[in-house]
Design an enzyme around this catalytic site. Sequence first.
Site, PDB file in Angstrom:
ATOM      1  N   ASP A  82       0.852  -1.195   0.000  1.00  0.00           N
ATOM      2  CA  ASP A  82       0.000   0.000   0.000  1.00  0.00           C
ATOM      3  C   ASP A  82       0.891   1.250   0.000  1.00  0.00           C
ATOM      4  OD1 ASP A  82      -2.431   1.367   0.248  1.00  0.00           O
ATOM      5  OD2 ASP A  82      -2.372   1.344   2.443  1.00  0.00           O
ATOM      6  N   ILE A 257      -9.654  -0.070   3.254  1.00  0.00           N
ATOM      7  CA  ILE A 257     -10.184   0.212   4.594  1.00  0.00           C
ATOM      8  C   ILE A 257      -9.118  -0.114   5.639  1.00  0.00           C
ATOM      9  CG2 ILE A 257     -11.946  -0.445   6.295  1.00  0.00           C
ATOM     10  CD1 ILE A 257     -13.765  -1.090   3.808  1.00  0.00           C
ATOM     11  N   ASP A 258      -8.762   0.877   6.398  1.00  0.00           N
ATOM     12  CA  ASP A 258      -7.815   0.689   7.500  1.00  0.00           C
ATOM     13  C   ASP A 258      -8.360   1.326   8.783  1.00  0.00           C
ATOM     14  OD1 ASP A 258      -5.657   0.271   9.110  1.00  0.00           O
ATOM     15  OD2 ASP A 258      -4.300   1.620   8.075  1.00  0.00           O
TER      16      ASP A 258
HETATM   17  P1  13P Z   1      -8.937   4.810   5.586  1.00  0.00           P
HETATM   18  O1  13P Z   1      -8.022   5.671   6.422  1.00  0.00           O
HETATM   19  O2  13P Z   1     -10.171   5.555   5.206  1.00  0.00           O
HETATM   20  O3  13P Z   1      -9.247   3.518   6.246  1.00  0.00           O
HETATM   21  O4  13P Z   1      -8.157   4.487   4.220  1.00  0.00           O
HETATM   22  C1  13P Z   1      -7.180   3.466   4.179  1.00  0.00           C
HETATM   23  C2  13P Z   1      -6.398   3.498   2.927  1.00  0.00           C
HETATM   24  O5  13P Z   1      -6.702   4.161   1.963  1.00  0.00           O
HETATM   25  C3  13P Z   1      -5.198   2.653   2.879  1.00  0.00           C
HETATM   26  O6  13P Z   1      -4.466   2.854   1.708  1.00  0.00           O
HETATM   27  O1  G3H Z   2      -3.317   4.917   3.706  1.00  0.00           O
HETATM   28  C1  G3H Z   2      -2.667   4.613   4.688  1.00  0.00           C
HETATM   29  C2  G3H Z   2      -3.008   3.402   5.480  1.00  0.00           C
HETATM   30  O2  G3H Z   2      -4.074   3.651   6.347  1.00  0.00           O
HETATM   31  C3  G3H Z   2      -1.802   2.884   6.199  1.00  0.00           C
HETATM   32  O3  G3H Z   2      -1.479   3.703   7.272  1.00  0.00           O
HETATM   33  O4  G3H Z   2       0.922   4.266   6.945  1.00  0.00           O
HETATM   34  O5  G3H Z   2      -0.129   4.393   9.217  1.00  0.00           O
HETATM   35  O6  G3H Z   2       0.302   2.169   8.141  1.00  0.00           O
HETATM   36  P1  G3H Z   2       0.006   3.628   7.927  1.00  0.00           P
HETATM   37 ZN    ZN Z   3      -4.554   4.823   0.925  1.00  0.00          ZN
END
Ligand code: 13P
Ligand code: G3H
Ligand code: ZN
Length: 311
Positions: A82, A257-258
Amino acid sequence: MPLVTSKEMFAKAYNGGYAIGAFNVNNMEIVQGITEAAGELRAPLILQVSKGARAYANHTYLIKLVEAALIETDLPICLHLDHGDSYELCKSCIDGGFTSVMIDASGKPFQENIEITKKVVEYAHDKGVVVEAELGTLEGIEDEVKVEAGQASYTRPEEVEEFVSRTGCDSLAIAIGTSHGAYKFKPGTKPQLRFDVLEEVSRRLPGFPIVLHGSSSVPQEFVDIINKYGGDMPGAIGVPEDQLRKAASMSVCKINIDSDLRLAMTASIRKHFAEHPGDFDPRQYLKPARAAIKAMVAHKIVDVLGCDGKA
Ligand code: 13P
Ligand code: G3H
Ligand code: ZN
């Protein structure tokens, strides 16, 4: 079943009017919560690892956790980087067993974004790995990249054909009003994604899979639990789930979704300690936290993504 790329998943999702959930993983309980839900619902799955997650948990541990999930669930699972921010990071993940990477050069000028994306695509395709790229910028924090409020820009549909044909990327993340984190829209305003931009992009790229980042819905009940038990989350507001469902029925094949998983996990742990202040065995508070992630993912699969039974 070995790890798969997202190619077949996206083709089926595009034609079937649903989307695949891409959930961020950082540790064992998160991997287990997500994959248990997807396994029971027979939902194809993308597990994604950010640069920060890789630094936190270690590449090898994450790979081995995902391999364990493959054995336990027998699901089609794609392992995705990601927000890769460099060719070197993408190459390292490709060499290290990922089946999909994102090169996010969306903050760079158009021509530079094309050049770096093309370079990643050439390396990835040679190894059978697929590549997601991004056009347009989302507000919020993406690893070390922080896009200030007001500095985000919607994807310009007139750029997408040239971008996709010159880079050879396999999917495209676009900016239509979603953003990262729990504070996506200003309190008091009505959240509204730009479906006109999505429609125009899809018209110009028929059959091509589109990706939405920043797609947590930030359910108020979880914000309330966190605040009730000592948290301080003022004015958190996410993307309405009916709008995500609509996007999933269109050309959007991957929804990231994170934050919602973080909210579910944190709300569960805060509540647990409020009710059991004497606990100090991590299993006592991580077990319900894992169950909370599982419930959140099951809800997303059935009510938002529509990918249950598609594995
Ligand atoms: P959210 O912060 O809305 O969950 O998005 C996660 C995301 O885009 C990870 O790449
Ligand atoms: O888009 C970002 C994701 O939510 C990952 O977040 O970089 O804190 O792991 P992170
Ligand atoms: Zn993202």
